[in-house]
Design a protein around this motif. Structure first.
Motif, PDB file in Angstrom:
ATOM      1  N   GLU A 115      -4.234  12.038   5.029  1.00  0.00           N
ATOM      2  CA  GLU A 115      -4.542  11.516   4.029  1.00  0.00           C
ATOM      3  C   GLU A 115      -5.835  11.810   3.361  1.00  0.00           C
ATOM      4  N   ALA A 116      -6.333  11.307   2.468  1.00  0.00           N
ATOM      5  CA  ALA A 116      -7.654  11.517   1.727  1.00  0.00           C
ATOM      6  C   ALA A 116      -8.648  10.878   2.773  1.00  0.00           C
ATOM      7  N   GLY A 151      -6.551  18.594   3.431  1.00  0.00           N
ATOM      8  CA  GLY A 151      -6.916  18.567   1.939  1.00  0.00           C
ATOM      9  C   GLY A 151      -7.997  19.461   1.720  1.00  0.00           C
ATOM     10  N   HIS A 171      -0.906  20.755   2.890  1.00  0.00           N
ATOM     11  CA  HIS A 171      -1.555  19.666   2.222  1.00  0.00           C
ATOM     12  C   HIS A 171      -1.177  18.408   2.402  1.00  0.00           C
ATOM     13  N   GLN A 197      -1.104  15.947   0.741  1.00  0.00           N
ATOM     14  CA  GLN A 197      -0.299  15.267  -0.212  1.00  0.00           C
ATOM     15  C   GLN A 197       0.944  14.970  -0.114  1.00  0.00           C
ATOM     16  N   THR A 198       1.548  16.115   0.741  1.00  0.00           N
ATOM     17  CA  THR A 198       3.052  16.172   0.884  1.00  0.00           C
ATOM     18  C   THR A 198       3.259  15.126   1.914  1.00  0.00           C
ATOM     19  N   ARG A 256      -2.755   5.902  -2.100  1.00  0.00           N
ATOM     20  CA  ARG A 256      -1.528   6.241  -2.120  1.00  0.00           C
ATOM     21  C   ARG A 256      -0.807   5.937  -3.434  1.00  0.00           C
ATOM     22  N   ARG A 257       0.227   6.435  -4.093  1.00  0.00           N
ATOM     23  CA  ARG A 257       1.136   6.114  -5.159  1.00  0.00           C
ATOM     24  C   ARG A 257       1.533   4.732  -4.991  1.00  0.00           C
ATOM     25  N   GLY A 305      -6.365  13.667  -5.187  1.00  0.00           N
ATOM     26  CA  GLY A 305      -5.070  13.963  -5.058  1.00  0.00           C
ATOM     27  C   GLY A 305      -4.078  13.541  -5.990  1.00  0.00           C
ATOM     28  N   ILE A 306      -4.400  12.139  -6.635  1.00  0.00           N
ATOM     29  CA  ILE A 306      -3.322  11.823  -7.396  1.00  0.00           C
ATOM     30  C   ILE A 306      -3.778  12.346  -8.970  1.00  0.00           C
TER      31      ILE A 306
END
Length: 413
Positions: free
Chosen positions: A9-10, A37, A50, A52-53, A202-203, A258-259
């Protein structure tokens, strides 16, 4: 030596990138491959996948994206097998990384180092068995973990300092941007103080927390505007000539790494006077007056910038979640701020306590420069900083990994 490093994660990408840079200083021949990342890639990691996946949180999100996560896990194991590193470094992200650690020990028997320990003091305490069996050295970034692991599990972890402290201190040392310059760059009103909105990385976190933060800010803005107007009227009389008007505020969202920015468009359409900044979380916190923050590393970063905050973490299920919380959460607090000093320095609003009106009620006192609530938080922040100590985590962590790895290699030869 060759290292395979994984961050999911970020925040892990940020901390891992600094660790990689420091390992290179300790080991001139160091080569890196791994999952992470953009920051890790910039530091010299040959990035295979990455984060993000893989950055999904919560049971439902993990189940929905399970095929994707399993593909990443298979690809990771295959890559490690092909790369044949001298060591594997795992950064946070325990659900994924502890699986990798077990596989590495069983099939390759390589040294495994864990940087940023799994938070078993909060939940899933049974993970200590996997850590004990498959991890050679745990490098902790939270001072209270040393006592916890030793007292509760008779397991030794090394506290290497907190990376956020080093990162924030470094930023403040080199950044010379004034408030006026920051406002000009991001088209903000220099006459208004900033309330930073950090809704998560995160989204799912953003979708759960940002709407409530925006509604809470709207309520606070309305209230402060009414007080400001009243104060301005009252100053026309000699008796209240000493009255001061309450400053108006502007809300600024820190876009998560990443968003895509377009994903914030619906929130901005509903709140057209709110601003969005990208790749500028630290500059935003430097110039913020107060903040609404989703629980995580950002709460500690907000402390290190000296910005009073309300911690918000919305969970579906409301009162039910709160009722069962003691049965799956092993600690009194959820924010790193409060956990580090073991006291309620900042308000923590979770589950059914994240109603916008409730958030606004806790934020409002922090907007008065002289309020007891604001001063109490800032005093608490000093205690948090003292607990973190002065060790530079990336440097200390790199030294311990390289030293331990060299000792291990000498022992085997």
């Amino acid at each position: 030596m060759r290292y395979f490093i994984i961050a999911g994660e970020a925040s892990g990408d940020l901390h891992a990138s600094h660790l990689v840079s420091e390992i290179k200083k300790q080991d001139a021949a160091a080569q890196f491959q791994g999952l992470g990342g953009d920051l890790m890639a910039a530091a010299g990691v040959d990035l295979l996948w990455h984060y993000q996946t893989m950055a999904y949180m919560g049971f439902v999100q993990v189940i929905l994206h399970l095929p994707q996560i399993l593909r990443a896990m298979r690809a990771c194991k295959q890559a490690i097998s092909s790369y044949r590193p001298d060591a594997v470094i795992l950064v946070d992200y325990p659900g994924f990384n502890l699986n990798i650690a077990a596989w590495v020990k069983k099939h390759l028997n390589l040294p495994v180092y864990y940087y940023i320990a799994p938070k078993i003091w909060a939940w899933k305490e049974g993970r200590i068995c996997k850590i004990r069996s498959n991890v050679d050295k745990v490098l902790s970034i939270l001072p209270f973990e040393v006592d916890y692991f030793a007292r509760k599990h008779h397991y030794t972890v090394d506290y290497v300092g907190n990376p956020s402290r080093a990162e924030v201190d470094d930023f403040l040392q080199h950044d010379t941007t004034s408030f006026a310059q920051f406002c000009a760059t991001h088209h903000l009103d220099p006459q208004r103080k900033i309330i930073a909105l950090l809704a998560g990385s995160r989204r799912s976190e953003i979708a759960a927390n940002l709407p409530r933060m925006l509604q809470a800010f709207a309520q606070v803005q309305t209230a402060t505007s009414e007080i400001s107007t009243t104060s301005e009227i009252s100053t026309t009389s000699e008796a209240s000539a000493s009255s001061t008007s309450v400053p108006t505020f502007q809300a600024v969202i820190a876009a998560a790494p990443g968003i895509p920015l377009e994903e914030y468009a619906p929130y901005l359409q509903q709140h057209p006077h709110v601003h969005l900044v990208s790749a500028a979380t630290y500059p935003l916190l430097k110039h913020a007056y107060a903040a609404l923050v989703t629980s995580g590393t950002a709460t500690l970063e907000t402390v290190l910038f000296g910005v009073p905050q309300v911690v918000c973490y919305h969970l579906k299920g409301g009162a039910i979640i709160r009722a069962i919380q003691p049965h799956f959460l092993n600690c009194r607090f959820i924010s790193l701020v409060n956990l580090i000093v073991d006291e309620a320095v900042v308000p923590e609003l979770i589950a059914d306590h994240t109603h916008p009106q409730h958030i606004a009620r806790h934020l409002f006192p922090l907007l008065d420069e002289k309020s007891d609530a604001r001063q109490a938080q800032l005093s608490g922040y000093a205690r948090v900083r003292a607990q973190l100590g002065t060790n530079l985590a990336p440097i200390e962590g790199a030294q311990r990994i390289v030293q331990h790895l060299r000792q291990t290699r000498c022992h085997h030869t």
